[in-house]
Design an enzyme around this catalytic site. Structure first.
Site, PDB file in Angstrom:
ATOM      1  N   ARG C  16       0.850  -1.197   0.000  1.00 45.20           N
ATOM      2  CA  ARG C  16       0.000   0.000   0.000  1.00 45.20           C
ATOM      3  C   ARG C  16       0.891   1.255   0.000  1.00 45.20           C
ATOM      4  NH1 ARG C  16      -0.555   4.439   2.686  1.00 45.20           N
ATOM      5  NH2 ARG C  16      -0.374   3.326   4.657  1.00 45.20           N
ATOM      6  N   ASP C  17       1.723   1.407   1.013  1.00 48.94           N
ATOM      7  CA  ASP C  17       2.571   2.604   1.043  1.00 48.94           C
ATOM      8  C   ASP C  17       3.596   2.546  -0.100  1.00 48.94           C
ATOM      9  OD1 ASP C  17       3.768   5.024   1.956  1.00 48.94           O
ATOM     10  OD2 ASP C  17       3.215   4.524   4.016  1.00 48.94           O
ATOM     11  N   HIS C  20       3.076   4.355  -3.498  1.00 48.47           N
ATOM     12  CA  HIS C  20       3.540   5.729  -3.735  1.00 48.47           C
ATOM     13  C   HIS C  20       4.912   5.720  -4.411  1.00 48.47           C
ATOM     14  CE1 HIS C  20       0.457   7.862  -1.538  1.00 48.47           C
ATOM     15  NE2 HIS C  20       0.671   7.171  -0.434  1.00 48.47           N
ATOM     16  N   SER C 171       3.024  10.893   8.628  1.00 46.00           N
ATOM     17  CA  SER C 171       2.978  10.867   7.158  1.00 46.00           C
ATOM     18  C   SER C 171       4.084  11.697   6.522  1.00 46.00           C
ATOM     19  CB  SER C 171       1.632  11.388   6.667  1.00 46.00           C
ATOM     20  OG  SER C 171       0.588  10.840   7.421  1.00 46.00           O
ATOM     21  N   HIS C 198       2.811   4.614  12.752  1.00 46.29           N
ATOM     22  CA  HIS C 198       3.223   4.362  11.366  1.00 46.29           C
ATOM     23  C   HIS C 198       4.304   5.379  11.049  1.00 46.29           C
ATOM     24  CE1 HIS C 198       2.307   3.685   6.940  1.00 46.29           C
ATOM     25  NE2 HIS C 198       2.759   4.924   6.866  1.00 46.29           N
ATOM     26  N   HIS C 200       7.636   7.220   9.071  1.00 50.29           N
ATOM     27  CA  HIS C 200       8.327   7.475   7.802  1.00 50.29           C
ATOM     28  C   HIS C 200       9.757   7.876   8.127  1.00 50.29           C
ATOM     29  CE1 HIS C 200       5.609   6.937   4.367  1.00 50.29           C
ATOM     30  NE2 HIS C 200       4.651   7.094   5.273  1.00 50.29           N
TER      31      HIS C 200
END
Lengths: 351, 288, 348
Positions: C16-17, C20, C171, C198, C200
């Site tokens: 999913r990520d 990108h 995010s 989550h 990054h």
């Protein structure tokens, strides 16, 4: 210049001296004050007057109150200035704010203890609905920076006798099934209404819980101990205390009160609650003594004039949060506060 | 010339803002401001402005049905479904600001003329009023538009509880509007809420997939459309004239509100009200 | 003596990520191969779909190569122990158009997300998924932009709608470990449902932040194989697996298969694995959504401006996820400024 007005002006100048930097955010802003003609509102205007005339703040103020016109003609030194506009109306039916308002102080409320007894329904309605209406109008502003809600130190409920001070996290017992609770409950509800606006619309509300105050412009007709004692002393005494005089309060001078509110407006953190008042406890007997010393002959103080078993109670805030976060302190000691208040009333009587 | 007598049903923010616009109109006259809450800020405002108010809601309109020619319905989709047959029976033209979709979708810059005779017109959505005319202009300049997409960003504070809970319906209605006006089967609507302070003004982007875009013609059509919209939405401005970027035809507008009752950043709410007023004024000017 | 650690749910967001990082061009073969490897490694959930979640394939944020239903079904066919999850953002996805289909396609967990201050737009979607008996969590995106008090309030809204877990997404890759401790700590203390993080990697802190989250009480962490994800990527799962094992957190992950899954991802997505660059660092500093990385670089190149300037300007405007259209406008404005005026001063 009238000596009473000169006294107030010098107090306003004194409390602002060296402290205007903390209010810098208010420069050039449009401030809306609901209930702006009451005790606090008048003092706020006195401070803004000094900020504008001595410190070039360029602050514009819109004052909303039930008796705005009467106030403006009663106190022309505040009522006829260019930087203030006066709107008359009932906060329960408030509809919209001037578009460029970026700061709001909501001080409109029924705070007269006599009304709590005679018209408790009106107290409940004004203090709750008024807050709801003003918050709703604030939600339509383009760029609201801060909304200061004046709540009350009474929202805490009873402070335990053995606890010296109460901080913002304290919660004491409070009974809602008696009419006496109407004021405290109306303020508690106003606070919850503000929390709803914070949650729903992210409005930048700062809640202040003021305790007890003294100073010029405070009506002596309010049945509060300090004002009662001053009035009775001006009338030659005696001062009558129902119980043993051990009931404990703390009292802040009006200029400090107004400055703290402006400082919270400029620098208070949105969503936070701050106590406002003096942290110095003083019992009823000592307060009476502080007042009578300024009269000659010294009025008599009579204690235990009421029924035996009259409640002792205590209401004293911890103001550590305001001190640490906002750098606030009491600048006018209580004896001086009382002396200046008495002097002001004497000037008023003689003019 | 006598003014067209109109009523407003719904005294929330939308209805109150409409009222200010009607009061300013040279051809409309508000004879009734009706809702259910006599204590609402809108009702207070209307009373202060000397407008006749009623807290009897739909019944208030019915009671004065004979003198009302047109009603703006600024309640909810659910309520408009109940109101519409009553308006029809009374012969009152309905301008529907809810997403009820009872009547024909109307974007004044595109299909005003063909809507004037209809008993009930629907103003689609705020994003639809901003994006559909651009999609229409793009479709006029490019015969084979494969896909159209619109993205609106609005200030969080301009999205009330009803908008927030009905995002899905907003997207669906806007997509239907795009399909109809741009004659394009595949459409998509996206909505972003931005909480930044000061509040962001509404921005709407239209993106299209066009095999061989005629950029010059597109720019001309879009410029023409923007000019037409500006007649009734003065704050509608082209932010990015059509360009092709990464194979997408892209154009973007910003909508500043008039700041009548609603704040200026709420261009999303202003544009749907401006469209409703443009429709009513056109009807008033044409009415015998 | 080490205290007994609670069980940690590790979510694999690679498919999913990573979308990108792959311009949403992930193929069905890649989905099947990777989902099989993830299943073998024992990750609790395997998230699949467009980077912005259900219904997000668009010109705005990029079109997916493969229709989402096909991706979901392909993944579902490879999973037994691991469960299939999706990311859902109201405003992109709707109940009727996407959620209903995804339920049919075997999605076990719906992670309903929104910008961190807008939780009330998730009410309908969370309630709907709960009403049909499927698991749903609330996800607060761009959570560096709100204070811990606001995050708590928004999380409580989602909890009241029925969310069975709350995940804070960094995010933009803007968190420092102390931010994680403060925010996750408050949520873990005050919420009834498990809390997750989550990460990054824009500032190189994805593993450190994930660990800080667990130590502050989080029970859920997200990661992706080799960090495959938007911008500078996510917390690499193979590293998370190793660190969690070292710290003694029970996860149900088997180390060697987890390491193998990472090796597989390295092959499957060779050339698109994240890298720390000036652009991803600036993106993290500016606090801009990591997924803006590719579109910013495209627009900056086309309009001849410095992509780092675009990031700082986007950060200044406080753009949120989903506002990718503003990239073009900002780049266009910077280009105009540059052509009519001397070059803008470098911003901090």
């Amino acid at each position: 210049m009238n000596r009473a007005l000169a006294l107030v002006q010098s107090d306003a100048e004194a409390v602002l001296a060296g402290r205007t930097a903390s209010l810098a955010a208010l420069r050039g802003q449009h401030l809306f004050i609901s209930g702006g003609t009451g005790f606090l509102g008048t003092w706020l205007l006195e401070l803004v007057k000094v900020l504008n005339e001595r410190h070039d703040f360029g602050l514009r103020v819109t004052v909303f109150s039930r008796n705005a016109r009467a106030f403006a003609s009663r106190w022309p030194h505040l009522g006829s200035v260019k930087w203030a506009a006066f709107l008359e109306g009932d906060i329960r039916y408030f509809s919209d704010l001037p578009r460029d308002v970026r700061y709001i102080i909501h001080a409109a409320a029924l705070t007269d203890r006599r009304l709590f007894a005679s018209q408790p329904g009106a107290v409940a309605e004004t203090n709750s609905v008024g807050t709801l209406r003003l918050l709703r109008a604030a939600n339509l502003l383009e760029d609201l920076q801060k909304f200061v809600l004046l709540s009350s130190g009474l929202v805490y409920g009873a402070q335990p006798w053995e606890q010296p001070q109460i901080d913002e996290n304290f919660a004491g017992p409070l009974r809602c099934n008696e009419v006496n609770a109407v004021y405290a409950e109306s303020k508690r509800f106003a606070e919850v209404v503000a929390q709803c606006a914070i949650s729903e619309s992210k409005l930048p509300v700062v809640t202040l819980r003021p305790f007890a105050f003294v100073g010029p412009y405070q009506s002596l007709q309010l049945p509060w101990a300090v004002t009662d004692f001053i009035r009775d002393s001006l009338n030659g005494g005696p001062i009558r205390i129902m119980g043993d005089g051990a009931t404990v309060r703390s009292i802040m001078y009006a200029s400090d009160y107004a400055f703290w509110v402006l400082a919270a407006l400029a620098g208070g953190r949105a969503r936070e609650t701050y106590n406002v008042g003096s942290p110095e406890p003083i019992d009823l007997r000592a307060r009476a003594g502080l007042i009578t010393q300024y009269f000659s002959p010294v009025p008599e103080i009579r204690t235990r004039v009421g029924q035996v078993g009259h409640d002792r109670n205590r209401l004293v805030p911890s103001v550590a949060k305001a001190a640490t976060e906002l750098g606030l302190q009491v600048t006018v000691p209580l004896p001086e506060a009382i002396q200046r208040t008495i002097t002001w009333h004497r000037h008023q009587q003689s003019s | 010339m006598s003014k067209l007598k109109v009523a407003i049903l719904g005294t929330g923010n939308i209805g109150t803002d409409l009222l200010i616009k009607v009061l300013r109109s040279p051809v409309l006259e508000c004879v009734l401001f009706a809702g259910r809450n006599l204590a609402s800020p809108g009702m207070t405002k209307a009373s202060l402005l000397g407008v006749t108010v009623s807290a009897k809601g739909l019944q208030g309109i019915v009671d004065r049905g004979a003198e009302i020619a047109l009603v703006f319905d600024a309640t909810s989709a659910e309520d408009h479904h109940k109101h519409a047959p009553v308006f029809a029976r009374l012969g009152i033209k309905a301008v529907d600001l809810t997403p009820a979709k009872v009547g024909r979708m109307c974007v004044p810059a595109v299909n005003l003329a063909e809507c004037l005779d209809l008993p009930n017109v629907n103003m689609i959505t705020c994003g639809g009023q901003a994006s559909i005319p651009l999609a229409y202009a793009i479709a006029r300049a490019n015969p084979s538009v494969e896909y159209i997409e619109t993205i609106s960003s609005i200030a969080s504070r301009s999205a009330g509880p009803a908008t927030r809970i009905n995002l899905d319906e907003y997207l669906q209605t806007t997509e239907n509007g795009l399909q109809l006006f741009a004659a394009c089967e595949r459409t998509k609507a996206i909505l972003n809420l931005n909480p930044a302070q000061p509040c962001v003004h509404m921005q709407t982007t239209v993106m299209a997939k066009v095999p061989h875009p005629d950029l010059q013609a597109t720019r001309a059509k879009v410029a023409d459309m923007v000019a037409r919209i500006r007649h009734y939405v003065p704050g509608y401005q082209l932010l990015l004239e059509p360009i092709v970027e990464s194979g997408r035809l892209v154009t973007m507008v910003r909508v500043d509100g008039l700041g009548d009752y609603l704040p200026k950043y709420a261009g999303n709410l202003d544009i749907i009200n401006c469209a409703a007023i443009a429709y009513a004024e056109a009807f008033a000017r044409r009415a015998p | 003596m080490p205290t007994a650690h609670p069980h940690i749910t590790v979510c694999d967001a690679t498919l999913r990520d990573g979308s990108h990082a792959y311009s949403h061009q992930i193929t069905l073969e890649q989905v099947r191969a990777y989902a099989t490897a993830s299943e073998a490694a024992g990750f609790a959930f395997v998230e699949v779909g467009h980077g912005n979640g259900l219904g997000a394939s668009s010109l705005q944020v990029g079109e997916s190569l493969v229709p989402e239903r096909e991706m979901l079904r392909a993944a579902a066919g490879c999973l037994r122990r691991s469960k299939l999850s999706v990311h859902v953002i109201p405003g992109f996805a709707t109940i009727k158009r996407e959620i209903v289909n995804a339920l049919e396609d075997g999605v076990a967990l719906f992670r309903i997300g929104c910008h961190c201050t807008e939780a009330d737009i998730t009410q309908r979607h969370i309630s709907y998924v709960r009403s049909v008996g499927r698991e749903t969590w609330g996800v607060l995106m761009m959570s560096h932009m709100a204070s811990k008090e606001v995050l708590l309030e928004e999380s409580r809204k989602m909890q009241s709608y029925g969310a069975q877990g709350i995940v804070l997404m960094d995010s933009a890759g803007a968190y420092l470990p102390q931010d994680v401790s403060a925010k996750i700590g408050l949520l873990a203390e005050k919420l009834e449902v498990p809390v997750g993080f989550h990460a990054h990697n824009n500032l190189g802190l994805s593993i450190a932040n994930s660990l800080a989250a667990l130590e502050a009480g989080a029970r859920i962490v997200d990661g992706t194989a080799k960090g495959f994800g938007a911008g500078a990527g996510n917390a690499p799962l193979e590293l998370l697996a190793a660190v969690l094992q070292r710290q003694g957190y029970p996860t149900g992950i088997e180390l060697y298969p987890a390491l193998d899954a990472a090796e597989l991802a390295a092959k499957l997505f060779a050339g698109s694995l994240p890298d720390s660059t000036g652009i991803t660092i600036v993106s993290g500093l500016a606090g801009v959504f990591s997924a803006f990385s590719k579109p910013v670089q495209r627009a900056a190149k086309q309009l001849g401006v410095d992509p780092r300037d675009v990031f700082f300007e986007l950060g200044r405007r406080k753009v949120v996820g989903g506002q990718e259209d503003l990239i073009i406008e900002v780049a266009d404005e910077l280009a105009r400024r540059a052509s009519s005026q001397p070059p803008a001063r470098p911003r901090p």
